[in-house]
Every structure is written in structure tokens, then in C-alpha cells.
Scaffold this motif. Structure first.
Motif, PDB file in Angstrom:
ATOM      1  N   MET A   1       0.841  -1.182   0.000  1.00  0.00           N
ATOM      2  CA  MET A   1       0.000   0.000   0.000  1.00  0.00           C
ATOM      3  C   MET A   1       0.885   1.244   0.000  1.00  0.00           C
ATOM      4  SD  MET A   1      -3.073  -1.283   0.053  1.00  0.00           S
ATOM      5  CE  MET A   1      -4.217  -0.033   0.554  1.00  0.00           C
ATOM      6  N   LYS A   2       0.331   2.303  -0.567  1.00  0.00           N
ATOM      7  CA  LYS A   2       1.032   3.586  -0.637  1.00  0.00           C
ATOM      8  C   LYS A   2       0.135   4.686  -0.100  1.00  0.00           C
ATOM      9  CE  LYS A   2       4.710   2.227  -2.978  1.00  0.00           C
ATOM     10  NZ  LYS A   2       6.083   2.416  -2.541  1.00  0.00           N
ATOM     11  N   ALA A   3       0.754   5.680   0.511  1.00  0.00           N
ATOM     12  CA  ALA A   3       0.051   6.877   0.938  1.00  0.00           C
ATOM     13  C   ALA A   3       0.287   7.943  -0.120  1.00  0.00           C
ATOM     14  CB  ALA A   3       0.571   7.355   2.283  1.00  0.00           C
ATOM     15  N   VAL A   4      -0.789   8.564  -0.567  1.00  0.00           N
ATOM     16  CA  VAL A   4      -0.692   9.653  -1.533  1.00  0.00           C
ATOM     17  C   VAL A   4      -1.277  10.900  -0.874  1.00  0.00           C
ATOM     18  CG1 VAL A   4      -1.309  10.498  -3.825  1.00  0.00           C
ATOM     19  CG2 VAL A   4      -0.931   8.044  -3.467  1.00  0.00           C
TER      20      VAL A   4
ATOM     21  N   ALA B   1      -6.357  33.243  -1.699  1.00  0.00           N
ATOM     22  CA  ALA B   1      -6.607  31.847  -2.096  1.00  0.00           C
ATOM     23  C   ALA B   1      -6.326  30.895  -0.935  1.00  0.00           C
ATOM     24  CB  ALA B   1      -5.742  31.468  -3.302  1.00  0.00           C
ATOM     25  N   MET B   2      -6.984  29.758  -0.973  1.00  0.00           N
ATOM     26  CA  MET B   2      -6.776  28.708   0.035  1.00  0.00           C
ATOM     27  C   MET B   2      -6.610  27.372  -0.666  1.00  0.00           C
ATOM     28  SD  MET B   2      -6.748  29.899   3.139  1.00  0.00           S
ATOM     29  CE  MET B   2      -7.180  28.563   4.232  1.00  0.00           C
ATOM     30  N   ASN B   3      -5.979  26.451   0.013  1.00  0.00           N
ATOM     31  CA  ASN B   3      -5.780  25.098  -0.486  1.00  0.00           C
ATOM     32  C   ASN B   3      -6.684  24.124   0.251  1.00  0.00           C
ATOM     33  OD1 ASN B   3      -3.672  25.789  -2.243  1.00  0.00           O
ATOM     34  ND2 ASN B   3      -2.150  25.547  -0.650  1.00  0.00           N
ATOM     35  N   SER B   4      -6.753  22.929  -0.289  1.00  0.00           N
ATOM     36  CA  SER B   4      -7.284  21.763   0.403  1.00  0.00           C
ATOM     37  C   SER B   4      -6.225  20.685   0.254  1.00  0.00           C
ATOM     38  CB  SER B   4      -8.597  21.291  -0.211  1.00  0.00           C
ATOM     39  OG  SER B   4      -9.636  22.204   0.050  1.00  0.00           O
ATOM     40  N   SER B   5      -6.343  19.633   1.026  1.00  0.00           N
ATOM     41  CA  SER B   5      -5.420  18.508   0.879  1.00  0.00           C
ATOM     42  C   SER B   5      -6.168  17.209   1.133  1.00  0.00           C
ATOM     43  CB  SER B   5      -4.222  18.644   1.814  1.00  0.00           C
ATOM     44  OG  SER B   5      -4.643  18.718   3.149  1.00  0.00           O
ATOM     45  N   ILE B   6      -5.638  16.164   0.541  1.00  0.00           N
ATOM     46  CA  ILE B   6      -6.229  14.829   0.641  1.00  0.00           C
ATOM     47  C   ILE B   6      -5.126  13.829   0.935  1.00  0.00           C
ATOM     48  CG2 ILE B   6      -7.268  12.965  -0.728  1.00  0.00           C
ATOM     49  CD1 ILE B   6      -8.954  15.074  -2.121  1.00  0.00           C
ATOM     50  N   LEU B   7      -5.417  12.893   1.815  1.00  0.00           N
ATOM     51  CA  LEU B   7      -4.535  11.764   2.073  1.00  0.00           C
ATOM     52  C   LEU B   7      -5.315  10.502   1.758  1.00  0.00           C
ATOM     53  CD1 LEU B   7      -1.848  10.614   3.118  1.00  0.00           C
ATOM     54  CD2 LEU B   7      -2.894  10.554   5.392  1.00  0.00           C
ATOM     55  N   ALA B   8      -4.812   9.736   0.801  1.00  0.00           N
ATOM     56  CA  ALA B   8      -5.448   8.477   0.419  1.00  0.00           C
ATOM     57  C   ALA B   8      -4.425   7.359   0.532  1.00  0.00           C
ATOM     58  CB  ALA B   8      -5.973   8.552  -1.014  1.00  0.00           C
ATOM     59  N   ILE B   9      -4.845   6.237   1.090  1.00  0.00           N
ATOM     60  CA  ILE B   9      -4.006   5.048   1.162  1.00  0.00           C
ATOM     61  C   ILE B   9      -4.535   4.109   0.092  1.00  0.00           C
ATOM     62  CG2 ILE B   9      -3.117   3.209   2.636  1.00  0.00           C
ATOM     63  CD1 ILE B   9      -2.521   6.156   3.585  1.00  0.00           C
ATOM     64  N   ILE B  10      -3.691   3.852  -0.919  1.00  0.00           N
ATOM     65  CA  ILE B  10      -4.170   3.108  -2.085  1.00  0.00           C
ATOM     66  C   ILE B  10      -3.227   1.969  -2.443  1.00  0.00           C
ATOM     67  CG2 ILE B  10      -5.381   5.128  -2.978  1.00  0.00           C
ATOM     68  CD1 ILE B  10      -3.132   5.504  -5.011  1.00  0.00           C
TER      69      ILE B  10
ATOM     70  N   ASN C   1       5.596   5.015   1.377  1.00  0.00           N
ATOM     71  CA  ASN C   1       5.192   3.664   1.771  1.00  0.00           C
ATOM     72  C   ASN C   1       4.344   3.684   3.026  1.00  0.00           C
ATOM     73  OD1 ASN C   1       6.606   2.338  -0.299  1.00  0.00           O
ATOM     74  ND2 ASN C   1       8.490   2.441   0.874  1.00  0.00           N
ATOM     75  N   VAL C   2       3.396   2.754   3.086  1.00  0.00           N
ATOM     76  CA  VAL C   2       2.595   2.553   4.286  1.00  0.00           C
ATOM     77  C   VAL C   2       3.109   1.270   4.945  1.00  0.00           C
ATOM     78  CG1 VAL C   2       0.279   2.045   5.148  1.00  0.00           C
ATOM     79  CG2 VAL C   2       0.589   3.698   3.291  1.00  0.00           C
ATOM     80  N   GLU C   3       3.544   1.379   6.166  1.00  0.00           N
ATOM     81  CA  GLU C   3       4.143   0.256   6.874  1.00  0.00           C
ATOM     82  C   GLU C   3       3.121  -0.668   7.522  1.00  0.00           C
ATOM     83  OE1 GLU C   3       7.376  -0.421   6.703  1.00  0.00           O
ATOM     84  OE2 GLU C   3       7.664   1.370   5.462  1.00  0.00           O
ATOM     85  N   GLY C   4       1.947  -0.158   7.849  1.00  0.00           N
ATOM     86  CA  GLY C   4       0.941  -0.983   8.476  1.00  0.00           C
ATOM     87  C   GLY C   4      -0.417  -0.305   8.466  1.00  0.00           C
ATOM     88  N   ILE C   5      -1.459  -1.115   8.542  1.00  0.00           N
ATOM     89  CA  ILE C   5      -2.839  -0.616   8.557  1.00  0.00           C
ATOM     90  C   ILE C   5      -3.635  -1.442   9.537  1.00  0.00           C
ATOM     91  CG2 ILE C   5      -4.963  -0.412   7.196  1.00  0.00           C
ATOM     92  CD1 ILE C   5      -3.302   0.068   4.741  1.00  0.00           C
TER      93      ILE C   5
END
Length: 97
Positions: free
Chosen positions: A1-4, A53-62, A92-96
Motif C-alpha cells: 500500500m502507498k500513501a498519496v 486563495a486557500m488550499n485543500s489537501s487529501i490523504l489516500a491510502i491506495i 510507503n505505508v508500513e501498516g494498517i
């Protein structure tokens, strides 16, 4: 799995949501009203009178196989809307649980 992690100008919200749907990325965490400034170019997004201006952010584990197609699509959007601001980072995602 990866974190984006994707950071983007709020003006791109609809496009980012569409991209995630097209890539079947359903689970993610989104933060709105995120402040930031690009490391190379672009205007700060600070939500102030000077820099409104403002941002948003997203974290997805895919799944790892979805990473490159997602990044390719995000790169196309970034080229199309260069002045808006869009960055994506992968690790990298080490654990879930």
C-alpha cells in the motif's frame, strides 16, 4: 500500500474529486482551508487580504498499482491549470489496522 498526499488550490476541488472517482479511490481524508506556499513558484495561499486563495489537501491510502495512473492524471491537471497549484507526494505505508 502507498500513501498519496495531494495538496491543491480549492479551485481544483471538483476536478480532484472527479479524478479520485475515475481511479476508483473511494477512501481518503480531506482537509479544507489549508494554507501553504509552493517551494518553487506560484503565489502563497494564505486566506488573507493580500493572499486570499486557500488550499485543500487529501490523504489516500491506495494499492500500489493505482499510484502511477493517478499521478499521471494529476500531472495532466497540473499542466492544464499551472497557476492554481497542485502537488502530490507518495510514500510507503508500513501498516494498517
Amino acid at each position: 500500500m502507498k500513501a498519496v498526499f495531494i495538496a491543491f488550490n480549492q479551485a481544483l476541488t471538483e476536478a480532484i474529486d472527479t479524478i479520485l472517482s475515475r481511479h476508483s479511490i473511494r477512501g481518503y481524508t480531506k482537509w479544507v482551508d489549508v494554507q501553504g506556499r509552493g517551494s518553487h513558484d506560484g503565489d502563497p495561499h494564505l486566506g488573507t487580504h493580500t493572499w486570499p486563495a486557500m488550499n485543500s489537501s487529501i490523504l489516500a491510502i491506495i494499492d500500489e498499482k493505482k499510484v502511477e495512473p493517478l499521478l499521471t492524471t494529476l500531472k495532466k491537471l497540473d499542466k492544464k491549470a499551472k497557476l492554481q497549484g497542485l502537488r502530490a507526494f507518495v510514500w510507503n505505508v508500513e501498516g494498517i489496522i
